[in-house]
Design a protein around this motif. Sequence first.
Motif, PDB file in Angstrom:
ATOM      1  N   VAL A  93      39.951   8.340  17.494  1.00 37.01           N
ATOM      2  CA  VAL A  93      39.716   6.992  18.390  1.00 37.01           C
ATOM      3  C   VAL A  93      39.934   7.395  19.729  1.00 37.01           C
ATOM      4  CG1 VAL A  93      40.531   4.751  18.581  1.00 37.01           C
ATOM      5  CG2 VAL A  93      40.630   5.846  16.281  1.00 37.01           C
ATOM      6  N   ALA A  94      38.833   6.513  20.424  1.00 36.55           N
ATOM      7  CA  ALA A  94      39.087   6.417  21.988  1.00 36.55           C
ATOM      8  C   ALA A  94      38.904   4.939  22.110  1.00 36.55           C
ATOM      9  CB  ALA A  94      37.985   7.275  22.635  1.00 36.55           C
ATOM     10  N   PHE A  95      39.196   4.825  23.437  1.00 41.62           N
ATOM     11  CA  PHE A  95      38.823   3.274  23.885  1.00 41.62           C
ATOM     12  C   PHE A  95      38.294   3.536  25.351  1.00 41.62           C
ATOM     13  CE2 PHE A  95      41.980   2.558  20.661  1.00 41.62           C
ATOM     14  CZ  PHE A  95      41.317   1.245  19.969  1.00 41.62           C
ATOM     15  N   LEU A  96      37.210   2.675  25.620  1.00 39.34           N
ATOM     16  CA  LEU A  96      36.360   2.759  26.927  1.00 39.34           C
ATOM     17  C   LEU A  96      36.592   1.375  27.440  1.00 39.34           C
ATOM     18  CD1 LEU A  96      34.644   4.066  28.834  1.00 39.34           C
ATOM     19  CD2 LEU A  96      32.769   3.226  27.386  1.00 39.34           C
ATOM     20  N   ARG A  97      37.245   1.546  28.428  1.00 39.07           N
ATOM     21  CA  ARG A  97      37.190   0.178  29.578  1.00 39.07           C
ATOM     22  C   ARG A  97      36.242   0.009  30.513  1.00 39.07           C
ATOM     23  NH1 ARG A  97      42.216  -1.851  33.346  1.00 39.07           N
ATOM     24  NH2 ARG A  97      41.518  -4.017  33.661  1.00 39.07           N
ATOM     25  N   THR A  98      35.241  -0.979  30.122  1.00 35.32           N
ATOM     26  CA  THR A  98      33.958  -1.124  30.792  1.00 35.32           C
ATOM     27  C   THR A  98      33.332  -2.445  30.556  1.00 35.32           C
ATOM     28  OG1 THR A  98      32.005  -0.206  31.648  1.00 35.32           O
ATOM     29  CG2 THR A  98      32.199   0.066  29.363  1.00 35.32           C
ATOM     30  N   PHE A  99      32.433  -2.912  31.204  1.00 34.84           N
ATOM     31  CA  PHE A  99      31.695  -4.145  31.061  1.00 34.84           C
ATOM     32  C   PHE A  99      30.508  -3.490  30.062  1.00 34.84           C
ATOM     33  CE2 PHE A  99      33.478  -5.303  35.116  1.00 34.84           C
ATOM     34  CZ  PHE A  99      33.838  -6.839  34.901  1.00 34.84           C
ATOM     35  N   ILE A 100      30.432  -4.428  29.040  1.00 32.82           N
ATOM     36  CA  ILE A 100      29.162  -4.008  28.074  1.00 32.82           C
ATOM     37  C   ILE A 100      27.763  -4.071  29.032  1.00 32.82           C
ATOM     38  CG2 ILE A 100      27.834  -4.878  25.873  1.00 32.82           C
ATOM     39  CD1 ILE A 100      31.058  -4.104  25.674  1.00 32.82           C
ATOM     40  N   GLU A 101      27.522  -4.611  30.108  1.00 33.70           N
ATOM     41  CA  GLU A 101      26.552  -4.599  30.666  1.00 33.70           C
ATOM     42  C   GLU A 101      26.248  -3.060  31.285  1.00 33.70           C
ATOM     43  OE1 GLU A 101      27.867  -8.946  31.441  1.00 33.70           O
ATOM     44  OE2 GLU A 101      28.509  -6.837  31.298  1.00 33.70           O
ATOM     45  N   GLN A 102      27.383  -2.262  31.133  1.00 37.08           N
ATOM     46  CA  GLN A 102      27.375  -0.800  31.798  1.00 37.08           C
ATOM     47  C   GLN A 102      27.395   0.125  30.757  1.00 37.08           C
ATOM     48  OE1 GLN A 102      30.555  -0.990  34.282  1.00 37.08           O
ATOM     49  NE2 GLN A 102      29.631  -2.060  36.074  1.00 37.08           N
ATOM     50  N   ILE A 103      27.092  -0.334  29.499  1.00 33.26           N
ATOM     51  CA  ILE A 103      27.530   0.656  28.414  1.00 33.26           C
ATOM     52  C   ILE A 103      26.415   1.611  28.250  1.00 33.26           C
ATOM     53  CG2 ILE A 103      25.865  -0.396  26.792  1.00 33.26           C
ATOM     54  CD1 ILE A 103      29.577   0.661  26.054  1.00 33.26           C
ATOM     55  N   ASP A 104      24.986   1.743  28.922  1.00 33.48           N
ATOM     56  CA  ASP A 104      24.365   2.641  28.863  1.00 33.48           C
ATOM     57  C   ASP A 104      24.524   3.574  30.052  1.00 33.48           C
ATOM     58  OD1 ASP A 104      23.463   0.754  30.908  1.00 33.48           O
ATOM     59  OD2 ASP A 104      21.660   1.326  30.864  1.00 33.48           O
ATOM     60  N   GLU A 105      25.686   3.483  30.800  1.00 33.00           N
ATOM     61  CA  GLU A 105      25.717   4.319  31.770  1.00 33.00           C
ATOM     62  C   GLU A 105      27.021   4.986  31.369  1.00 33.00           C
ATOM     63  OE1 GLU A 105      27.217   2.224  35.262  1.00 33.00           O
ATOM     64  OE2 GLU A 105      25.295   0.792  35.496  1.00 33.00           O
ATOM     65  N   ASN A 106      27.315   4.991  30.102  1.00 37.17           N
ATOM     66  CA  ASN A 106      28.526   5.730  29.516  1.00 37.17           C
ATOM     67  C   ASN A 106      28.175   6.415  28.329  1.00 37.17           C
ATOM     68  OD1 ASN A 106      31.368   4.982  31.131  1.00 37.17           O
ATOM     69  ND2 ASN A 106      30.002   2.925  30.896  1.00 37.17           N
ATOM     70  N   PHE A 107      26.804   6.066  27.785  1.00 38.47           N
ATOM     71  CA  PHE A 107      26.450   6.848  26.510  1.00 38.47           C
ATOM     72  C   PHE A 107      24.793   7.148  26.873  1.00 38.47           C
ATOM     73  CE2 PHE A 107      29.765   4.263  25.042  1.00 38.47           C
ATOM     74  CZ  PHE A 107      30.202   4.883  24.110  1.00 38.47           C
ATOM     75  N   ALA A 108      24.498   8.373  26.318  1.00 39.61           N
ATOM     76  CA  ALA A 108      23.420   8.909  26.442  1.00 39.61           C
ATOM     77  C   ALA A 108      22.276   8.230  25.447  1.00 39.61           C
ATOM     78  CB  ALA A 108      23.271  10.238  26.537  1.00 39.61           C
ATOM     79  N   GLU A 109      21.123   8.103  25.597  1.00 41.77           N
ATOM     80  CA  GLU A 109      19.853   8.279  24.597  1.00 41.77           C
ATOM     81  C   GLU A 109      20.144   8.880  23.212  1.00 41.77           C
ATOM     82  OE1 GLU A 109      15.039   8.193  23.928  1.00 41.77           O
ATOM     83  OE2 GLU A 109      15.947   8.827  25.730  1.00 41.77           O
ATOM     84  N   ASN A 110      20.316   8.363  22.239  1.00 40.21           N
ATOM     85  CA  ASN A 110      20.671   8.739  20.858  1.00 40.21           C
ATOM     86  C   ASN A 110      21.806   9.315  20.657  1.00 40.21           C
ATOM     87  OD1 ASN A 110      17.823   8.237  20.324  1.00 40.21           O
ATOM     88  ND2 ASN A 110      17.048  10.316  21.014  1.00 40.21           N
ATOM     89  N   GLU A 111      22.989   8.914  21.429  1.00 43.09           N
ATOM     90  CA  GLU A 111      24.350   9.371  21.347  1.00 43.09           C
ATOM     91  C   GLU A 111      25.007   8.675  20.229  1.00 43.09           C
ATOM     92  OE1 GLU A 111      27.662  11.078  24.068  1.00 43.09           O
ATOM     93  OE2 GLU A 111      26.389   9.696  25.073  1.00 43.09           O
ATOM     94  N   VAL A 112      24.743   7.533  19.855  1.00 51.09           N
ATOM     95  CA  VAL A 112      25.561   6.577  19.182  1.00 51.09           C
ATOM     96  C   VAL A 112      25.016   6.427  17.732  1.00 51.09           C
ATOM     97  CG1 VAL A 112      26.575   4.282  18.833  1.00 51.09           C
ATOM     98  CG2 VAL A 112      26.666   5.441  21.066  1.00 51.09           C
ATOM     99  N   ASP A 113      25.456   6.841  16.696  1.00 53.74           N
ATOM    100  CA  ASP A 113      25.060   6.399  15.280  1.00 53.74           C
ATOM    101  C   ASP A 113      25.232   5.006  14.793  1.00 53.74           C
ATOM    102  OD1 ASP A 113      24.778   9.509  13.965  1.00 53.74           O
ATOM    103  OD2 ASP A 113      26.256   9.329  15.742  1.00 53.74           O
ATOM    104  N   GLU A 114      26.073   4.186  15.260  1.00 56.54           N
ATOM    105  CA  GLU A 114      26.229   2.867  14.573  1.00 56.54           C
ATOM    106  C   GLU A 114      27.077   1.964  15.974  1.00 56.54           C
ATOM    107  OE1 GLU A 114      28.226   1.443  10.310  1.00 56.54           O
ATOM    108  OE2 GLU A 114      27.897   3.654  10.723  1.00 56.54           O
ATOM    109  N   ILE A 115      26.812   0.848  15.787  1.00 55.29           N
ATOM    110  CA  ILE A 115      27.347  -0.018  16.518  1.00 55.29           C
ATOM    111  C   ILE A 115      27.798  -1.347  15.849  1.00 55.29           C
ATOM    112  CG2 ILE A 115      27.117  -1.647  18.603  1.00 55.29           C
ATOM    113  CD1 ILE A 115      25.105   0.016  19.539  1.00 55.29           C
ATOM    114  N   TRP A 116      29.206  -1.741  16.413  1.00 54.00           N
ATOM    115  CA  TRP A 116      29.649  -2.947  15.553  1.00 54.00           C
ATOM    116  C   TRP A 116      30.005  -3.947  16.666  1.00 54.00           C
ATOM    117  CZ3 TRP A 116      31.090  -4.306  10.532  1.00 54.00           C
ATOM    118  CH2 TRP A 116      30.980  -3.296   9.615  1.00 54.00           C
ATOM    119  N   ILE A 117      29.523  -5.243  16.363  1.00 57.68           N
ATOM    120  CA  ILE A 117      30.139  -6.394  17.135  1.00 57.68           C
ATOM    121  C   ILE A 117      30.872  -7.329  16.254  1.00 57.68           C
ATOM    122  CG2 ILE A 117      28.996  -8.357  18.824  1.00 57.68           C
ATOM    123  CD1 ILE A 117      26.402  -6.582  18.469  1.00 57.68           C
ATOM    124  N   THR A 118      32.133  -7.427  16.670  1.00 55.76           N
ATOM    125  CA  THR A 118      32.799  -8.252  15.492  1.00 55.76           C
ATOM    126  C   THR A 118      33.712  -9.415  16.470  1.00 55.76           C
ATOM    127  OG1 THR A 118      34.865  -6.757  16.092  1.00 55.76           O
ATOM    128  CG2 THR A 118      33.569  -6.357  14.158  1.00 55.76           C
TER     129      THR A 118
END
Length: 220
Positions: A93-118
């Motif tokens: 587990v890790a936690f990233l403190r950032t604005f969602i608008e900047q999420i692509d500045e923290n993850f590369a293309e094809n880096e994430v397998d799954e996304i949850w919005i709860t």
Amino acid sequence: MARSKLAKFAAIGERENVIEPGDELYGQLKGKWREVHFQNDNPIVLEVGCGRGEYTVGMAQLFPEKNFIGSDIKGERLWKGSTMAEEKELVNVAFLRTFIEQIDENFAENEVDEIWITFPDPRPRDRDIKRRLTSPRFLNLYKSILKPDGLIHLKTDNLPLYEYTLEVLQEKKRDIERLLHTPDLYKSDLQEHTMGIYTTYEKRYLAEGLPIKYLQLQFK
């Protein structure tokens, strides 16, 4: 600022499971989360607007063979999630403190397998439409970091947000491989996809008799 908040901010600043602005690794993990932070090749599951991190931690307990990252801008919320993860001795587990608008500045293309919005803020005012986490601009951001077969999940108690999301996806139907949805999760056959994890908000909504809406999306 209350003394307790200052103490929490100081605590997350010392935690290895929290990445935030000012940290040496903040902004440096794009494309390197597995290699540098988790030090494995396991799939990455991202929860955007994770709040207290209950879903992130709950999934991490169920699936030790995956890496989980909860993202939110509120430090006090991340303190709660990171505390739970430490208490349960979860290393995935890790936690990233950032604005969602900047999420692509923290993850590369094809880096994430799954996304949850709860249970995101539904942003009911018309002037806030672009800030809804299922608006076209955010869906495009998610798509840019998801693997081609990656999934997006939404859980919400808010009917207007649920209906708005379906309208947005109808406009993007040419880009969609699969879409599953229900206006009442616990009266549907889609419960297995949510793994029996309940957030504090969800428990409250269910106690009030509000049906939980669920949606699962896979882009082409």
